[in-house]
Write a protein that holds these residues in place. Sequence first.
Motif, mmCIF file in Angstrom:
data_model
loop_
_atom_site.group_PDB
_atom_site.id
_atom_site.type_symbol
_atom_site.label_atom_id
_atom_site.label_comp_id
_atom_site.label_asym_id
_atom_site.label_seq_id
_atom_site.Cartn_x
_atom_site.Cartn_y
_atom_site.Cartn_z
ATOM 1 N N THR A 235 -18.704 -25.218 -16.233
ATOM 2 C CA THR A 235 -18.038 -23.923 -16.115
ATOM 3 C C THR A 235 -17.478 -23.729 -14.716
ATOM 4 O O THR A 235 -17.955 -24.321 -13.753
ATOM 5 C CB THR A 235 -18.994 -22.774 -16.459
ATOM 6 O OG1 THR A 235 -20.079 -22.791 -15.533
ATOM 7 C CG2 THR A 235 -19.523 -22.912 -17.880
ATOM 8 N N ASN A 236 -16.446 -22.888 -14.621
ATOM 9 C CA ASN A 236 -15.749 -22.689 -13.361
ATOM 10 C C ASN A 236 -15.366 -21.227 -13.163
ATOM 11 O O ASN A 236 -14.323 -20.937 -12.601
ATOM 12 C CB ASN A 236 -14.500 -23.583 -13.328
ATOM 13 C CG ASN A 236 -13.897 -23.668 -11.952
ATOM 14 O OD1 ASN A 236 -14.562 -23.428 -10.954
ATOM 15 N ND2 ASN A 236 -12.621 -23.980 -11.888
ATOM 16 N N ASP B 293 -15.138 -26.768 -19.389
ATOM 17 C CA ASP B 293 -15.030 -28.026 -20.134
ATOM 18 C C ASP B 293 -16.234 -28.023 -21.057
ATOM 19 O O ASP B 293 -17.369 -28.150 -20.585
ATOM 20 C CB ASP B 293 -15.146 -29.250 -19.209
ATOM 21 C CG ASP B 293 -13.947 -29.467 -18.318
ATOM 22 O OD1 ASP B 293 -12.819 -29.391 -18.823
ATOM 23 O OD2 ASP B 293 -14.151 -29.717 -17.117
ATOM 24 N N ALA B 294 -16.022 -27.850 -22.340
ATOM 25 C CA ALA B 294 -17.124 -27.808 -23.293
ATOM 26 C C ALA B 294 -16.888 -28.855 -24.371
ATOM 27 O O ALA B 294 -15.780 -29.381 -24.506
ATOM 28 C CB ALA B 294 -17.225 -26.419 -23.924
ATOM 29 N N GLY C 127 -15.643 -30.509 -27.330
ATOM 30 C CA GLY C 127 -14.559 -30.235 -28.267
ATOM 31 C C GLY C 127 -13.371 -29.501 -27.692
ATOM 32 O O GLY C 127 -12.278 -29.585 -28.235
ATOM 33 N N ALA C 128 -13.546 -28.754 -26.589
ATOM 34 C CA ALA C 128 -12.438 -27.947 -26.093
ATOM 35 C C ALA C 128 -12.618 -27.596 -24.619
ATOM 36 O O ALA C 128 -13.726 -27.499 -24.113
ATOM 37 C CB ALA C 128 -12.312 -26.661 -26.901
ATOM 38 N N ASN C 129 -11.496 -27.401 -23.951
ATOM 39 C CA ASN C 129 -11.454 -26.834 -22.607
ATOM 40 C C ASN C 129 -10.751 -25.489 -22.712
ATOM 41 O O ASN C 129 -9.837 -25.331 -23.535
ATOM 42 C CB ASN C 129 -10.658 -27.719 -21.645
ATOM 43 C CG ASN C 129 -11.280 -29.083 -21.454
ATOM 44 O OD1 ASN C 129 -12.473 -29.270 -21.634
ATOM 45 N ND2 ASN C 129 -10.461 -30.059 -21.089
ATOM 46 N N LEU C 130 -11.152 -24.543 -21.880
ATOM 47 C CA LEU C 130 -10.489 -23.235 -21.846
ATOM 48 C C LEU C 130 -9.813 -23.051 -20.503
ATOM 49 O O LEU C 130 -10.409 -23.299 -19.457
ATOM 50 C CB LEU C 130 -11.483 -22.098 -22.057
ATOM 51 C CG LEU C 130 -12.125 -21.982 -23.424
ATOM 52 C CD1 LEU C 130 -13.112 -20.817 -23.442
ATOM 53 C CD2 LEU C 130 -11.082 -21.806 -24.507
ATOM 54 N N VAL C 131 -8.557 -22.577 -20.549
ATOM 55 C CA VAL C 131 -7.781 -22.295 -19.353
ATOM 56 C C VAL C 131 -7.292 -20.855 -19.449
ATOM 57 O O VAL C 131 -6.809 -20.437 -20.508
ATOM 58 C CB VAL C 131 -6.575 -23.259 -19.224
ATOM 59 C CG1 VAL C 131 -5.718 -22.905 -18.020
ATOM 60 C CG2 VAL C 131 -7.046 -24.710 -19.155
ATOM 61 N N ILE C 132 -7.421 -20.113 -18.357
ATOM 62 C CA ILE C 132 -6.887 -18.757 -18.287
ATOM 63 C C ILE C 132 -5.653 -18.785 -17.391
ATOM 64 O O ILE C 132 -5.666 -19.393 -16.318
ATOM 65 C CB ILE C 132 -7.931 -17.774 -17.703
ATOM 66 C CG1 ILE C 132 -9.107 -17.636 -18.643
ATOM 67 C CG2 ILE C 132 -7.305 -16.412 -17.402
ATOM 68 C CD1 ILE C 132 -8.792 -16.977 -19.966
ATOM 69 N N LEU C 133 -4.588 -18.131 -17.849
ATOM 70 C CA LEU C 133 -3.372 -17.971 -17.051
ATOM 71 C C LEU C 133 -3.150 -16.477 -16.843
ATOM 72 O O LEU C 133 -3.138 -15.712 -17.801
ATOM 73 C CB LEU C 133 -2.166 -18.571 -17.769
ATOM 74 C CG LEU C 133 -2.266 -20.064 -18.000
ATOM 75 C CD1 LEU C 133 -2.200 -20.359 -19.485
ATOM 76 C CD2 LEU C 133 -1.170 -20.765 -17.273
ATOM 77 N N GLU C 134 -2.987 -16.087 -15.587
ATOM 78 C CA GLU C 134 -2.723 -14.691 -15.254
ATOM 79 C C GLU C 134 -1.290 -14.601 -14.742
ATOM 80 O O GLU C 134 -0.919 -15.258 -13.776
ATOM 81 C CB GLU C 134 -3.715 -14.200 -14.205
ATOM 82 C CG GLU C 134 -3.711 -12.709 -14.013
ATOM 83 C CD GLU C 134 -4.226 -11.951 -15.231
ATOM 84 O OE1 GLU C 134 -3.654 -10.889 -15.542
ATOM 85 O OE2 GLU C 134 -5.182 -12.394 -15.886
ATOM 86 N N PHE C 135 -0.462 -13.796 -15.429
ATOM 87 C CA PHE C 135 0.953 -13.653 -15.124
ATOM 88 C C PHE C 135 1.256 -12.253 -14.593
ATOM 89 O O PHE C 135 0.764 -11.261 -15.144
ATOM 90 C CB PHE C 135 1.807 -13.792 -16.394
ATOM 91 C CG PHE C 135 1.884 -15.161 -16.983
ATOM 92 C CD1 PHE C 135 2.972 -15.976 -16.733
ATOM 93 C CD2 PHE C 135 0.893 -15.626 -17.831
ATOM 94 C CE1 PHE C 135 3.067 -17.231 -17.306
ATOM 95 C CE2 PHE C 135 0.976 -16.873 -18.412
ATOM 96 C CZ PHE C 135 2.073 -17.689 -18.147
ATOM 97 N N HIS D 147 -18.923 -32.723 -23.609
ATOM 98 C CA HIS D 147 -19.366 -32.279 -22.282
ATOM 99 C C HIS D 147 -20.712 -31.593 -22.459
ATOM 100 O O HIS D 147 -20.787 -30.427 -22.809
ATOM 101 C CB HIS D 147 -18.367 -31.295 -21.653
ATOM 102 C CG HIS D 147 -17.031 -31.886 -21.376
ATOM 103 N ND1 HIS D 147 -16.781 -32.680 -20.291
ATOM 104 C CD2 HIS D 147 -15.865 -31.808 -22.053
ATOM 105 C CE1 HIS D 147 -15.518 -33.071 -20.304
ATOM 106 N NE2 HIS D 147 -14.945 -32.551 -21.363
ATOM 107 N N GLU D 148 -21.786 -32.344 -22.288
ATOM 108 C CA GLU D 148 -23.143 -31.798 -22.406
ATOM 109 C C GLU D 148 -23.847 -31.935 -21.078
ATOM 110 O O GLU D 148 -24.058 -33.058 -20.627
ATOM 111 C CB GLU D 148 -23.922 -32.533 -23.496
ATOM 112 C CG GLU D 148 -23.453 -32.255 -24.895
ATOM 113 C CD GLU D 148 -23.707 -30.823 -25.359
ATOM 114 O OE1 GLU D 148 -24.618 -30.167 -24.810
ATOM 115 O OE2 GLU D 148 -22.995 -30.370 -26.244
ATOM 116 N N PRO D 149 -24.191 -30.872 -20.416
ATOM 117 C CA PRO D 149 -23.866 -29.498 -20.777
ATOM 118 C C PRO D 149 -22.423 -29.169 -20.415
ATOM 119 O O PRO D 149 -21.756 -29.929 -19.708
ATOM 120 C CB PRO D 149 -24.837 -28.677 -19.921
ATOM 121 C CG PRO D 149 -25.014 -29.513 -18.686
ATOM 122 C CD PRO D 149 -24.979 -30.955 -19.174
#
Length: 126
Positions: free
Chosen positions: A118-119, A33-34, A36-44, A113-115
């Motif tokens: 991370t996950n 969670d940063a 302006g944006a969140n990042l999600v990884i999907l593994e298929f 999200h400051e800071p």
Amino acid sequence: MAGTHEGTALVFPQLTEAFEPFDNKPHAQKIVDATGANLVILEFAQGQVWREHHSVHPVIVQVLKGRVEFTVKDEIIDLVPGTPIHLTSHLLHEVRAMEPSTVMVTMLTGETHEPAKTNVEGIRSI
């Protein structure tokens, strides 16, 4: 407007090796969670499907490894590394892995999200 050296840069580890798909469905993991944006990884695994769904935020979807069929508005788009797609919020779409694939979704939240939260192991902040 002048630039600045104030702020944060996040350096990510090799994300195509970070997760394994589940036996019966893709593995989805929010990695940050940063501002302006969140990042999600999907593994298929090959043949796995993320059934029709939507995001409440605009998103950019990009394949990091593999190949997926991305269905949106009754059109099937062949997504491979180097061909990202942008979707407006609430637009229904579906993802089908044609081979083992890693997909990254950038959710354009506009939130602060400051800071950054991370996950995943190995993210470095500078």
